[in-house]
Design a protein around this motif. Structure first.
Motif, PDB file in Angstrom:
ATOM      1  N   SER A  46       0.841  -1.202   0.000  1.00 24.93           N
ATOM      2  CA  SER A  46       0.000   0.000   0.000  1.00 24.93           C
ATOM      3  C   SER A  46       0.874   1.250   0.000  1.00 24.93           C
ATOM      4  CB  SER A  46      -0.907   0.007   1.237  1.00 24.93           C
ATOM      5  OG  SER A  46      -1.742  -1.134   1.259  1.00 24.93           O
ATOM      6  N   GLU A  47       0.312   2.345  -0.489  1.00 31.00           N
ATOM      7  CA  GLU A  47       1.023   3.622  -0.481  1.00 31.00           C
ATOM      8  C   GLU A  47       0.778   4.329   0.858  1.00 31.00           C
ATOM      9  OE1 GLU A  47      -0.428   5.748  -3.862  1.00 31.00           O
ATOM     10  OE2 GLU A  47       1.093   4.888  -5.194  1.00 31.00           O
ATOM     11  N   ILE A  48       1.832   4.945   1.397  1.00 27.88           N
ATOM     12  CA  ILE A  48       1.767   5.554   2.720  1.00 27.88           C
ATOM     13  C   ILE A  48       1.885   7.067   2.598  1.00 27.88           C
ATOM     14  CG2 ILE A  48       2.866   5.695   4.993  1.00 27.88           C
ATOM     15  CD1 ILE A  48       3.938   2.872   4.524  1.00 27.88           C
ATOM     16  N   TYR A  49       1.064   7.771   3.338  1.00 24.78           N
ATOM     17  CA  TYR A  49       1.119   9.226   3.428  1.00 24.78           C
ATOM     18  C   TYR A  49       1.177   9.600   4.912  1.00 24.78           C
ATOM     19  CZ  TYR A  49      -0.313   8.991  -1.445  1.00 24.78           C
ATOM     20  OH  TYR A  49      -0.379   8.715  -2.795  1.00 24.78           O
ATOM     21  N   PHE A  50       1.909  10.684   5.219  1.00 26.89           N
ATOM     22  CA  PHE A  50       2.106  10.999   6.636  1.00 26.89           C
ATOM     23  C   PHE A  50       2.123  12.505   6.879  1.00 26.89           C
ATOM     24  CE2 PHE A  50       6.369  11.057   4.870  1.00 26.89           C
ATOM     25  CZ  PHE A  50       7.016  12.102   5.542  1.00 26.89           C
ATOM     26  N   THR A  51       1.948  12.869   8.155  1.00 26.58           N
ATOM     27  CA  THR A  51       2.074  14.263   8.601  1.00 26.58           C
ATOM     28  C   THR A  51       2.917  14.272   9.865  1.00 26.58           C
ATOM     29  OG1 THR A  51       0.086  14.173   9.984  1.00 26.58           O
ATOM     30  CG2 THR A  51      -0.195  14.873   7.689  1.00 26.58           C
ATOM     31  N   LEU A  52       3.462  15.446  10.172  1.00 26.95           N
ATOM     32  CA  LEU A  52       4.299  15.611  11.361  1.00 26.95           C
ATOM     33  C   LEU A  52       3.810  16.736  12.257  1.00 26.95           C
ATOM     34  CD1 LEU A  52       7.834  15.238   9.691  1.00 26.95           C
ATOM     35  CD2 LEU A  52       6.519  13.487  10.900  1.00 26.95           C
ATOM     36  N   ASP A  53       2.613  17.247  12.014  1.00 21.08           N
ATOM     37  CA  ASP A  53       2.102  18.374  12.792  1.00 21.08           C
ATOM     38  C   ASP A  53       0.797  18.049  13.519  1.00 21.08           C
ATOM     39  OD1 ASP A  53       0.397  18.161  10.670  1.00 21.08           O
ATOM     40  OD2 ASP A  53       0.512  20.280  10.072  1.00 21.08           O
ATOM     41  N   GLY A  54       0.420  16.774  13.570  1.00 19.04           N
ATOM     42  CA  GLY A  54      -0.813  16.390  14.241  1.00 19.04           C
ATOM     43  C   GLY A  54      -2.019  16.344  13.341  1.00 19.04           C
ATOM     44  N   SER A  55      -1.927  16.899  12.126  1.00 13.17           N
ATOM     45  CA  SER A  55      -3.072  16.903  11.219  1.00 13.17           C
ATOM     46  C   SER A  55      -3.314  15.497  10.676  1.00 13.17           C
ATOM     47  CB  SER A  55      -2.832  17.876  10.067  1.00 13.17           C
ATOM     48  OG  SER A  55      -1.685  17.514   9.321  1.00 13.17           O
ATOM     49  N   ASP A  56      -4.571  15.217  10.333  1.00 15.09           N
ATOM     50  CA  ASP A  56      -4.924  13.901   9.808  1.00 15.09           C
ATOM     51  C   ASP A  56      -4.358  13.744   8.397  1.00 15.09           C
ATOM     52  OD1 ASP A  56      -6.291  13.281  12.103  1.00 15.09           O
ATOM     53  OD2 ASP A  56      -8.260  13.820  11.307  1.00 15.09           O
ATOM     54  N   PRO A  57      -3.601  12.693   8.148  1.00 19.52           N
ATOM     55  CA  PRO A  57      -3.042  12.503   6.807  1.00 19.52           C
ATOM     56  C   PRO A  57      -4.096  11.968   5.846  1.00 19.52           C
ATOM     57  CG  PRO A  57      -2.418  10.681   8.225  1.00 19.52           C
ATOM     58  CD  PRO A  57      -3.161  11.657   9.093  1.00 19.52           C
ATOM     59  N   ILE A 113      -1.119   7.040   7.185  1.00 18.12           N
ATOM     60  CA  ILE A 113      -2.257   6.301   6.650  1.00 18.12           C
ATOM     61  C   ILE A 113      -1.820   5.635   5.353  1.00 18.12           C
ATOM     62  CG2 ILE A 113      -3.171   8.235   5.281  1.00 18.12           C
ATOM     63  CD1 ILE A 113      -5.984   7.370   6.132  1.00 18.12           C
ATOM     64  N   SER A 114      -2.429   4.516   5.003  1.00 16.92           N
ATOM     65  CA  SER A 114      -2.067   3.855   3.750  1.00 16.92           C
ATOM     66  C   SER A 114      -3.288   3.734   2.851  1.00 16.92           C
ATOM     67  CB  SER A 114      -1.477   2.468   4.031  1.00 16.92           C
ATOM     68  OG  SER A 114      -2.469   1.590   4.505  1.00 16.92           O
ATOM     69  N   TYR A 115      -3.029   3.722   1.528  1.00 15.12           N
ATOM     70  CA  TYR A 115      -4.079   3.613   0.515  1.00 15.12           C
ATOM     71  C   TYR A 115      -3.729   2.495  -0.458  1.00 15.12           C
ATOM     72  CZ  TYR A 115      -6.021   8.143   1.910  1.00 15.12           C
ATOM     73  OH  TYR A 115      -6.610   9.173   2.602  1.00 15.12           O
ATOM     74  N   LYS A 116      -4.795   1.841  -0.920  1.00 13.59           N
ATOM     75  CA  LYS A 116      -4.646   0.835  -1.959  1.00 13.59           C
ATOM     76  C   LYS A 116      -5.912   0.852  -2.801  1.00 13.59           C
ATOM     77  CE  LYS A 116      -3.039  -3.920  -2.569  1.00 13.59           C
ATOM     78  NZ  LYS A 116      -2.635  -5.163  -1.862  1.00 13.59           N
ATOM     79  N   GLN A 117      -5.765   0.715  -4.095  1.00 13.34           N
ATOM     80  CA  GLN A 117      -6.889   0.853  -5.007  1.00 13.34           C
ATOM     81  C   GLN A 117      -8.030  -0.097  -4.644  1.00 13.34           C
ATOM     82  OE1 GLN A 117      -5.820   0.425  -9.102  1.00 13.34           O
ATOM     83  NE2 GLN A 117      -7.733   1.241  -9.880  1.00 13.34           N
ATOM     84  N   ASN A 118      -9.253   0.462  -4.640  1.00 10.45           N
ATOM     85  CA  ASN A 118     -10.497  -0.267  -4.386  1.00 10.45           C
ATOM     86  C   ASN A 118     -10.633  -0.772  -2.951  1.00 10.45           C
ATOM     87  OD1 ASN A 118     -11.374   0.017  -7.086  1.00 10.45           O
ATOM     88  ND2 ASN A 118     -10.179  -1.789  -7.693  1.00 10.45           N
ATOM     89  N   LEU A 119      -9.776  -0.277  -2.070  1.00 13.83           N
ATOM     90  CA  LEU A 119      -9.878  -0.642  -0.653  1.00 13.83           C
ATOM     91  C   LEU A 119     -10.094   0.607   0.191  1.00 13.83           C
ATOM     92  CD1 LEU A 119      -6.968  -3.228  -0.245  1.00 13.83           C
ATOM     93  CD2 LEU A 119      -9.369  -3.669  -0.777  1.00 13.83           C
TER      94      LEU A 119
END
Length: 989
Positions: free
Chosen positions: A190-201, A223-229
């Motif tokens: 899965s692809e991962i996205y992140f933040t470092l300031d407390g905001s929701d990724p 948070i992670s994303y994957k197509q159709n999930l």
């Protein structure tokens, strides 16, 4: 067959198309999808007008209960053709900008019904839903439903979401690190996205490609994303680099918008802010709750818990302070349940539905521990208080000073502390304002004391049935000692168990004591708070109006209660409120903040001088308050001068003076008491000893004596070894708090251990209140190896145990639900048996309102210790052998099983209920192993654990409910030691 299927589909399609109004979409766990007009993320239901005509909804209903389809009714309103309508299932039962039902939707799944006045129009079985995903109708697929991204007010997107992307895993756990670290993230493919300031990724946040270097305090959310999930749940990580504190750490994490947004931020001033303190109209005065995540690191900086939660601003005037208090809640909308953690070391309660991060209230700018200090003075006494633990706090990684972790007063606070059903209590505040339940019972009390002569014995008995007198007087005495300036018109909460003849009489809760101990005075120790409470004169507008002082004024007209109160104040000044003890506790709490306190004060602009000045104010109060308070009592009640009593004892027992049991290690003990106020002393022999008599100034051989103190009074209790090592009669079973479903009143069971009949004529039974004394009638005898039951209420007891004939009553008093001392005394004044039971471990806590009694395991053991007792099976065994098998020869023993046996369930097949019976054979109970009864499906997967505990010999019957299971074959297995047996059963729906 094929034609029938085609016909069914055709009819179903025609039916669907013919329906005018439909349930179109449901969300059972709303976090950020859409907020109602209160700024809250409530559950919601969306309707759709599937016609070309306007529809008036006036005679339509929504419900989550098939037995009550008309649970919530629409008002007179028109739904236009092809129009969507959003209804919040918030349990608010109102119409504002949105409609709000009188029920919520369970995130674990349930049915929702739409009906008119005569029939169900539409219904949907909502499955378990993840936060911020909805269940939507797919019109072009024969009325199918799918989990989807929500579309409130718009056409459903038809893109079914079946499962989530892989969870994000960090290479290093949250924690405190001495130097910079590098953190790697992984989530399968899965692809991962992140933040470092407390905001929701989300997918617009920084995409993870390489390890993340962290060199200072950082909050990492991913948070992670994957197509159709569905996207994964957000992972939360707190990294503290180079942080040095001797306190535990609280890390509160939430999207900054939830706190500081001008429109929805609960910490922000907002558009309604007014310039004058306390800034009413500001966002922080709104009843808003926001999603968050909380992590706790203990004193050794180990991660204690990491939980999703809800947060809201807490407090009254103190909301306007720069550091605001938070209420932290654990509940279903945040995919969390009650917190199970030892939040307060050494405290018996480890289950918390919520807690407070408190800014120390009005003491925020001063010591930051004033309220906690006052509550700690009485935490070992029978009163509800709030536990305290200071912690270094961070919000989204920013240092936020010291927060005091405190319990939150709610129905769950009472339930967790006292073992009562949270839905079966009355809780009131102030002038009978209802928090839970109703005020009818308390209103009856107020009416009685307002219209009756309170000096009589009848009045005492009435009050004793309605309120816990000792608890109430302790509450008044503590507040008077503290010189609590924001009381009794404010900060008053009290509760009782809401049932007829409920065990819990009205009890009071200590909280928000910040205005005591010289908060805004320098000489509050000299203020006469006794007159403030009892004169009936309102000394300051709104501070002590007549309604707020009515109860103490009226009940203290009774001579017994007045003497109790006077002696209680003396007891406290000789023990818990003794100056040296109070000063020591002040210094302990001050020293606990030696390292973190300066950082906190720097963070919020509080001077060290102010802190030290207020510590000195509190210390002076502690040193001088006792003499002033004794003077106030003397003048108001005419109690006479001070006399000094000195008490000593020989080995073999303890002495109780009024409300306090003296520590045998501290003899000789001395304390000040008033002339003209009778004092009660009780001699309590240890096991294997007997009381001989009092010496020096009182030569009585009675275990309980009453006397007046002189200028100097000396008293010694003499105990000697009891040559009769076995008690004649033992207290063998105690029912001190019946369940709501099986209320037999309070009762105890006595057992004659001897081989001869014993005459109980003129013996008496008593509890910790010396006025509670039941004298056995003449010619009362108990046969050898037999039982006798003493009951509080003849009618309650016989209604539940009509077959029991060997009982006496009525006692005229009940027992304290939180434990108390009780004794059996023969006609010569000798204590034959005595014990102090408790509703806390090691005493079996199941006996506290859950339908069980306390049963003595072995009549030859020491019944004064909790380990000698077990909870009974079901509702106890008055008048016969205990269900936990005391060592008693009883004819009932012949009916006990002598072999293991697992019987076939009945009925079988079943839908959905069935009964499983099994037998545990007679043997030495100390050798019985754990018993388990487990349900398995045909693949061997555990479906439900019905029993998993140590059980004694006997025949057992267990009900199993397969309502949530599909039809099929299931197995149930009984295990006990080396014994194991399984049987098959069939669920047929």
């Amino acid at each position: 067959m094929k034609k029938l299927i085609i016909l069914f589909i055709l009819l179903f399609t025609i039916y669907t198309n013919a329906q005018s109004i439909l349930i179109n979409e449901v969300m059972a766990s709303n976090k950020i999808t859409i907020l109602d007009e209160d700024g809250e993320p409530s559950d919601w239901i969306e309707l759709y007008n599937n016609s070309e005509n306007e529809i008036n909804l006036q005679n339509y209903f929504l419900s989550d209960d098939s037995l009550n389809l008309k649970k919530w009714q629409f008002e007179n309103m028109i739904l236009a053709p092809r129009e969507y309508l959003l209804i919040f299932a918030s349990d608010k039962d109102t119409v504002m900008n949105y409609h709000h039902t009188n029920f919520k939707i369970s995130a674990s799944g349930e049915k929702i019904f739409l009906s008119d006045s005569s029939q169900i129009i539409d219904q949907v079985i909502v499955p378990a839903l993840t936060v911020d995903f909805s269940y939507g109708r797919i019109f072009n697929e024969f009325n199918n439903w799918k989990i989807q991204n929500p579309t409130p007010g718009f056409e459903n997107n038809n893109n079914e979401i079946i499962q989530s992307a892989d969870s994000v895993v960090a290479s290093l756990p949250s924690g405190v690190y001495s130097s910079a670290i590098s953190v790697e993230l992984s989530a399968g493919d899965s692809e991962i996205y992140f933040t470092l300031d407390g905001s929701d990724p989300d997918s617009n946040s920084t995409k993870y490609t390489d390890p993340i270097d962290i060199s200072n305090i950082t909050i990492l959310k991913a948070i992670s994303y994957k197509q159709n999930l569905k996207p994964s749940l957000i992972s939360h990580h707190s990294y503290f680099i180079g942080v040095d504190t001797d306190l535990p750490i609280i890390s509160l994490i939430t999207d900054p918008v939830n706190l500081f947004s001008d429109s929805i931020g609960i910490y922000a001033n907002g558009p309604g802010w007014t310039p004058n303190p306390p800034h009413h109209g500001a966002n922080f005065w709104m009843d808003w709750e926001r999603p968050a995540h909380v992590q706790f690191f203990d004193d050794d900086k180990n991660l204690g818990f990491s939980e999703n939660c809800g947060i809201e601003i807490y407090g009254a005037y103190t909301r306007s302070f720069a550091q605001k208090s938070f209420s932290v809640k654990f509940k279903e909308p945040y995919n969390s349940s009650a917190l199970e953690y030892e939040l307060f070391p050494g405290f018996d309660i480890t289950t918390f539905n919520s807690f407070i991060l408190r800014n120390s209230g009005n003491d925020f700018q001063f010591t930051h521990f004033r309220d906690a200090m006052m509550q700690s003075l009485v935490k070992d006494l029978d009163i509800d208080y709030l536990e305290y633990r200071p912690a270094a706090a961070y919000i989204n990684g920013e240092y936020w000073g010291i927060y005091n972790i405190r319990e939150k007063i709610s129905e769950h606070y009472i339930a967790n502390r006292h073992g009562v059903n949270p839905d079966s209590i009355d809780m009131l505040e102030g002038n009978m304002e209802v928090i839970h339940g109703d005020s009818l019972h308390y209103a009856e009390l107020i009416n009685y004391i307002s219209n009756n002569d309170m000096t009589t014995d009848e009045a005492y008995k009435y009050i004793d049935k309605k309120i816990d007198i000792d608890n109430c007087l302790l509450y008044f005495a503590a507040e008077v000692y503290y010189n609590s300036q924001d009381w009794p018109a404010n900060n008053v909460k009290f509760w009782r168990e809401r049932k007829e003849n409920g065990k819990w009489k009205w009890k009071w809760i200590l909280f928000d004591l910040d205005f005591g101990f010289n908060l805004y005075e320098t000489s509050g120790q000299s203020e006469n708070h006794l007159t403030y409470l009892l004169s009936g004169i309102e000394t300051r507008p709104g501070s002590n109006p007549p309604w707020s002082t009515l109860l103490p004024r009226k009940i203290l007209e009774n001579p017994k209660i007045k003497n109790k109160f006077i002696n209680l104040i003396s007891d406290l000044l000789n023990s818990n409120f003794k100056s040296d003890r109070v000063v020591s506790i002040i210094n302990q709490l001050k020293n606990h903040l030696t390292i973190e306190g300066p950082k906190h004060r720097t963070r919020w602009g509080i001077s060290d001088f102010t802190f030290n000045d207020h510590v000195q104010r509190m210390t002076k109060f502690a040193q001088e308050r006792p003499n002033y308070l004794r003077g106030f009592v003397r003048n108001f009640f005419g109690a006479g001068e001070d006399g000094l009593i000195t008490i000593n004892s020989t080995q073999g027992g303890k002495i109780k003076i009024n409300s306090i049991i003296l520590d045998p290690n501290n003899y000789p003990w001395s304390g000040k008491y008033f002339f003209n106020v009778p004092i009660e002393a009780v001699a309590i022999p240890d096991k294997g000893y007997k009381f001989v008599g009092w010496s020096e100034e009182n030569s009585s051989t009675e275990t309980t004596i009453t006397f007046n103190v002189a200028r100097s009074t000396f008293l010694t209790a003499t105990f000697s070894v009891d040559s009769s090592t076995a008690k004649e009669i033992v207290i063998n079973e105690i029912n001190y708090n019946s369940s709501d479903e099986f209320d037999s009143g309070d009762w105890i069971e006595l057992y004659n251990r001897k081989d001869f009949e014993i005459d109980l004529s003129n013996w008496y039974f008593s509890d910790s209140d010396s006025s509670h004394k039941f004298i056995f009638p003449s010619e009362t005898k108990i046969a050898p190896k037999s039982f006798l039951v003493l009951v509080e209420s003849d009618s309650l007891f016989t209604s539940k145990f009509p077959e029991v004939e060997n009982y006496l009553g009525e006692l005229g008093f009940g027992f304290n639900g939180s434990g108390e001392f009780m004794k059996l005394v023969n006609k010569n004044g000798e204590i034959i048996d005595s014990l102090t039971y408790d509703d806390n471990l090691p005493w079996p806590i199941e006996a506290d309102g859950n339908g069980n009694t306390l049963e003595l395991v072995d009549a030859e053991t020491d019944n004064s210790v909790g380990e000698s007792w077990k909870e009974s099976r079901k509702n106890g065994t008055p008048g016969k052998v205990n269900s936990v098998l005391v060592s008693i020869n009883d004819e009932n023993s012949a009916n006990l099983p002598n072999q293991f046996l697992l019987m076939q369930n009945y009925p079988n097949p079943f839908n959905p209920l069935t009964i499983i019976e099994y037998s545990i054979p007679l043997s030495d109970i100390r050798e019985i192993s754990n018993v388990s009864l487990i349900i398995y499906d045909i693949l061997g997967k555990v479906v439900e654990v019905l029993v998993n505990e140590k059980q004694n010999t006997g025949n057992y019957k267990v009900e199993f409910n397969g309502e949530n299971l599909s039809s099929g074959i299931y197995f149930y297995t009984l295990k006990c030691g080396n014994y194991i047996q399984s049987k098959k059963m069939i669920l047929l729906k």
